[in-house]
Scaffold this motif. Sequence first.
Motif, PDB file in Angstrom:
ATOM      1  N   GLN A  88      34.461 -39.248   9.951  1.00 56.66           N
ATOM      2  CA  GLN A  88      33.879 -40.219   9.032  1.00 56.66           C
ATOM      3  C   GLN A  88      32.907 -41.132   9.785  1.00 56.66           C
ATOM      4  OE1 GLN A  88      36.730 -42.826   7.248  1.00 56.66           O
ATOM      5  NE2 GLN A  88      35.360 -43.497   5.634  1.00 56.66           N
ATOM      6  N   GLN A  89      33.298 -41.548  10.977  1.00 57.30           N
ATOM      7  CA  GLN A  89      32.410 -42.395  11.785  1.00 57.30           C
ATOM      8  C   GLN A  89      31.136 -41.644  12.157  1.00 57.30           C
ATOM      9  OE1 GLN A  89      32.957 -45.680  12.446  1.00 57.30           O
ATOM     10  NE2 GLN A  89      34.689 -45.390  11.053  1.00 57.30           N
ATOM     11  N   GLN A  91      29.738 -39.218  10.461  1.00 55.62           N
ATOM     12  CA  GLN A  91      28.916 -39.095   9.252  1.00 55.62           C
ATOM     13  C   GLN A  91      28.186 -40.397   8.963  1.00 55.62           C
ATOM     14  OE1 GLN A  91      31.706 -37.868   6.251  1.00 55.62           O
ATOM     15  NE2 GLN A  91      31.592 -35.701   6.816  1.00 55.62           N
ATOM     16  N   GLN A  92      28.882 -41.513   9.124  1.00 51.85           N
ATOM     17  CA  GLN A  92      28.241 -42.804   8.869  1.00 51.85           C
ATOM     18  C   GLN A  92      27.112 -43.060   9.865  1.00 51.85           C
ATOM     19  OE1 GLN A  92      31.385 -45.712   8.885  1.00 51.85           O
ATOM     20  NE2 GLN A  92      32.123 -45.133   6.853  1.00 51.85           N
ATOM     21  N   GLN A  93      27.330 -42.701  11.127  1.00 55.48           N
ATOM     22  CA  GLN A  93      26.278 -42.874  12.127  1.00 55.48           C
ATOM     23  C   GLN A  93      25.083 -41.968  11.824  1.00 55.48           C
ATOM     24  OE1 GLN A  93      28.120 -42.282  15.943  1.00 55.48           O
ATOM     25  NE2 GLN A  93      29.203 -44.245  15.893  1.00 55.48           N
ATOM     26  N   GLN A  95      24.187 -40.857   8.862  1.00 53.04           N
ATOM     27  CA  GLN A  95      23.517 -41.412   7.692  1.00 53.04           C
ATOM     28  C   GLN A  95      22.675 -42.624   8.073  1.00 53.04           C
ATOM     29  OE1 GLN A  95      26.682 -42.201   4.950  1.00 53.04           O
ATOM     30  NE2 GLN A  95      26.852 -40.070   4.271  1.00 53.04           N
ATOM     31  N   ALA A  96      23.218 -43.456   8.962  1.00 52.61           N
ATOM     32  CA  ALA A  96      22.475 -44.645   9.391  1.00 52.61           C
ATOM     33  C   ALA A  96      21.225 -44.239  10.163  1.00 52.61           C
ATOM     34  CB  ALA A  96      23.370 -45.539  10.252  1.00 52.61           C
ATOM     35  N   PRO A 106      20.480 -48.851   6.098  1.00 53.84           N
ATOM     36  CA  PRO A 106      21.636 -47.966   5.883  1.00 53.84           C
ATOM     37  C   PRO A 106      22.531 -48.474   4.771  1.00 53.84           C
ATOM     38  CG  PRO A 106      21.841 -49.146   7.978  1.00 53.84           C
ATOM     39  CD  PRO A 106      20.495 -49.461   7.424  1.00 53.84           C
ATOM     40  N   THR A 108      26.222 -48.298   3.172  1.00 49.16           N
ATOM     41  CA  THR A 108      27.627 -47.919   3.342  1.00 49.16           C
ATOM     42  C   THR A 108      28.446 -48.655   2.310  1.00 49.16           C
ATOM     43  OG1 THR A 108      28.010 -49.672   4.946  1.00 49.16           O
ATOM     44  CG2 THR A 108      27.401 -47.518   5.840  1.00 49.16           C
ATOM     45  N   CYS A 138      35.789 -42.030  -0.544  1.00 43.58           N
ATOM     46  CA  CYS A 138      34.858 -42.916   0.171  1.00 43.58           C
ATOM     47  C   CYS A 138      33.425 -42.385   0.112  1.00 43.58           C
ATOM     48  CB  CYS A 138      35.300 -43.107   1.620  1.00 43.58           C
ATOM     49  SG  CYS A 138      36.720 -44.187   1.812  1.00 43.58           S
ATOM     50  N   SER A 139      33.290 -41.068   0.280  1.00 43.11           N
ATOM     51  CA  SER A 139      31.949 -40.500   0.257  1.00 43.11           C
ATOM     52  C   SER A 139      31.344 -40.597  -1.143  1.00 43.11           C
ATOM     53  CB  SER A 139      31.982 -39.037   0.751  1.00 43.11           C
ATOM     54  OG  SER A 139      32.639 -38.211  -0.178  1.00 43.11           O
ATOM     55  N   GLN A 142      30.128 -44.126  -1.580  1.00 37.02           N
ATOM     56  CA  GLN A 142      28.919 -44.365  -0.794  1.00 37.02           C
ATOM     57  C   GLN A 142      27.686 -43.819  -1.499  1.00 37.02           C
ATOM     58  OE1 GLN A 142      29.621 -42.707   3.074  1.00 37.02           O
ATOM     59  NE2 GLN A 142      30.856 -44.430   3.747  1.00 37.02           N
TER      60      GLN A 142
END
Length: 143
Positions: A88-89, A91-93, A95-96, A106, A108, A138-139, A142
């Motif tokens: 998950q981390q 994926q967030q990075q 996406q950012a 970004p 979130t 969560c996704s 988002q």
Amino acid sequence: WMQCQTPEGEVYYYNQQTGETSWDLPAAQVQQAQQAYNPFAQAEEAARLQRQQYEDALRSMQQAEEQARQQREQWDQIYAQHFAWYQQQQQQQAQAAAAAQQGAAPRTATAAEGAAAGLVPPSIHATMEEQIAFAMKCSVVQE
């Protein structure tokens, strides 16, 4: 105990140490007599004790194996939770980074959005299915 005979020919038993007499041979003396006639009695007793020790050791080993299995299951679950968090981390990075390349800020899901959507992070003891369901929710929030 010593076997004796009355003048009438009846058999009785006399203990030379205590002076006690009995018409019947005492049980302890009967057992000793039986062991004297059974030369394998000591070997049988030793084998029985050895088998008991073996069975005790086997039970102890089985308990240790069960404890090790339970501990492995706990570690597997902890690893799966950590791996899901790590993904998950990542994926967030990603996406950012993609948003930064496009020049957009970004996006979130915030804690308020998650609470509004009814998302509650699963406990540390949650199953893999619960972890996956949470990650999917969560996704969706988002997006």
